[in-house]
Motif scaffolding. Structure first.
Motif, mmCIF file in Angstrom:
data_model
loop_
_atom_site.group_PDB
_atom_site.id
_atom_site.type_symbol
_atom_site.label_atom_id
_atom_site.label_comp_id
_atom_site.label_asym_id
_atom_site.label_seq_id
_atom_site.Cartn_x
_atom_site.Cartn_y
_atom_site.Cartn_z
ATOM 1 N N GLU A 21 29.951 55.565 42.784
ATOM 2 C CA GLU A 21 30.319 54.179 43.053
ATOM 3 C C GLU A 21 29.830 53.288 41.907
ATOM 4 N N ALA A 22 30.711 52.398 41.486
ATOM 5 C CA ALA A 22 30.396 51.536 40.362
ATOM 6 C C ALA A 22 29.349 50.513 40.760
ATOM 7 N N GLU A 38 38.448 53.777 32.280
ATOM 8 C CA GLU A 38 38.893 52.864 33.313
ATOM 9 C C GLU A 38 37.946 51.681 33.416
ATOM 10 N N GLN A 39 38.455 50.616 34.017
ATOM 11 C CA GLN A 39 37.624 49.463 34.336
ATOM 12 C C GLN A 39 37.104 49.619 35.761
ATOM 13 N N PHE A 40 35.862 49.223 35.947
ATOM 14 C CA PHE A 40 35.259 49.193 37.275
ATOM 15 C C PHE A 40 35.227 47.743 37.750
ATOM 16 N N PHE A 41 35.635 47.537 38.992
ATOM 17 C CA PHE A 41 35.750 46.185 39.503
ATOM 18 C C PHE A 41 34.617 45.845 40.469
ATOM 19 N N GLY A 42 34.226 44.579 40.440
ATOM 20 C CA GLY A 42 33.313 44.064 41.443
ATOM 21 C C GLY A 42 34.071 43.725 42.712
ATOM 22 N N PRO A 43 33.350 43.312 43.776
ATOM 23 C CA PRO A 43 33.986 43.052 45.070
ATOM 24 C C PRO A 43 34.793 41.764 45.126
ATOM 25 N N GLY A 44 34.653 40.908 44.107
ATOM 26 C CA GLY A 44 35.444 39.686 44.073
ATOM 27 C C GLY A 44 34.752 38.491 44.702
ATOM 28 N N THR A 45 35.162 37.310 44.274
ATOM 29 C CA THR A 45 34.749 36.045 44.895
ATOM 30 C C THR A 45 35.996 35.311 45.338
ATOM 31 N N ARG A 46 36.038 35.006 46.625
ATOM 32 C CA ARG A 46 37.172 34.233 47.152
ATOM 33 C C ARG A 46 36.774 32.765 47.107
#
Lengths: 114, 115
Positions: free
Chosen positions: A1-2, A102-110
């Motif tokens: 897991e990133a 590949e790029q690893f993504f964070g969980p995001g900010t809404r």
């Protein structure tokens, strides 16, 4: 897991406020990115960085700014939030400029701007 | 202008069905094609394809790149409700000088698997 983190996960804020979205990664990746994604739409690159003290604007024009003072940290700032900034913001990282990974993504900010 | 087009944009199937998702690209200095799965928030990496005709597999998912047709497909066999997500395709170009370019994403295919 990133190991890439974003805070806050959700933010509701009034027009005109200054906000900073945080992004950190513990993988030692050189390259970091900020994407903006509206519901049902593709990811649009708004900023990226090759490493410390490097920042570049992406394909989508954005009123936000970024900084890269430390390898692991890539915050995004909006000086004066507007309703048009309402969106999901995703941070990502990848190993380096001369490796194809590949790029690893964070969980995001809404973000919601009222 | 570089672009990535995915089809269909939306797909509804029942558990056990097999699905094929399509991705086509028009990218200068194309290097690789990537597939991601996005559930709720962050996209998670599935495959990176660089060579044409070589299938990559992970469990019930598989993908292949066709550089002649400038396209890729993602297959999911025996679908499960947990496969419901948006599947993103992205092209990775190579900059002049050989450095990695920035990913160019398609709009995604929204897959819904019903029990």
């Amino acid at each position: 897991e990133a190991d890439i983190y974003q805070t806050p996960r959700y933010l509701v804020i009034g027009t005109g406020k200054k906000i900073t979205l945080e992004c950190s990664q513990t993988m030692g990746h050189d390259k970091m990115y900020w994407y903006q994604q509206d519901p049902g739409m593709e990811l649009h690159l708004i900023h990226y960085s090759y490493g410390v003290n490097s920042t570049e604007k992406g394909d989508l024009s954005s009123e936000s700014t970024v900084s890269r003072i430390r390898t692991e940290h890539f915050p995004l700032t909006l000086e004066s939030a507007r309703p048009s900034h309402t969106s999901q913001y995703l941070c990502a990282s990848s190993v380096g400029r001369r490796t194809y990974n590949e790029q690893f993504f964070g969980p995001g900010t809404r973000l919601t701007v009222l | 202008e570089d672009k990535v087009v995915q089809s269909p944009l939306s797909l509804v199937v029942h558990e056990g069905d097999t699905v094929t998702l399509n991705c086509s690209y028009e990218v200068t200095n194309f290097r690789s094609l990537l597939w991601y799965k996005q559930e709720k928030k962050a996209p998670t990496f599935l495959f990176m394809l660089t060579s044409s005709g070589i299938e990559k597999k992970s469990g019930r998912l598989s993908s292949i790149l066709d550089k002649k047709e400038l396209s890729s497909i993602l297959n999911i066999t025996a679908t499960q409700t947990g496969d419901s997500a948006i599947y993103l395709c992205a092209a990775l170009p190579m900059n002049y000088g050989g450095s990695q370019g920035n990913l160019i994403f398609g709009k995604g295919t929204k897959l819904s698997v019903k029990p």
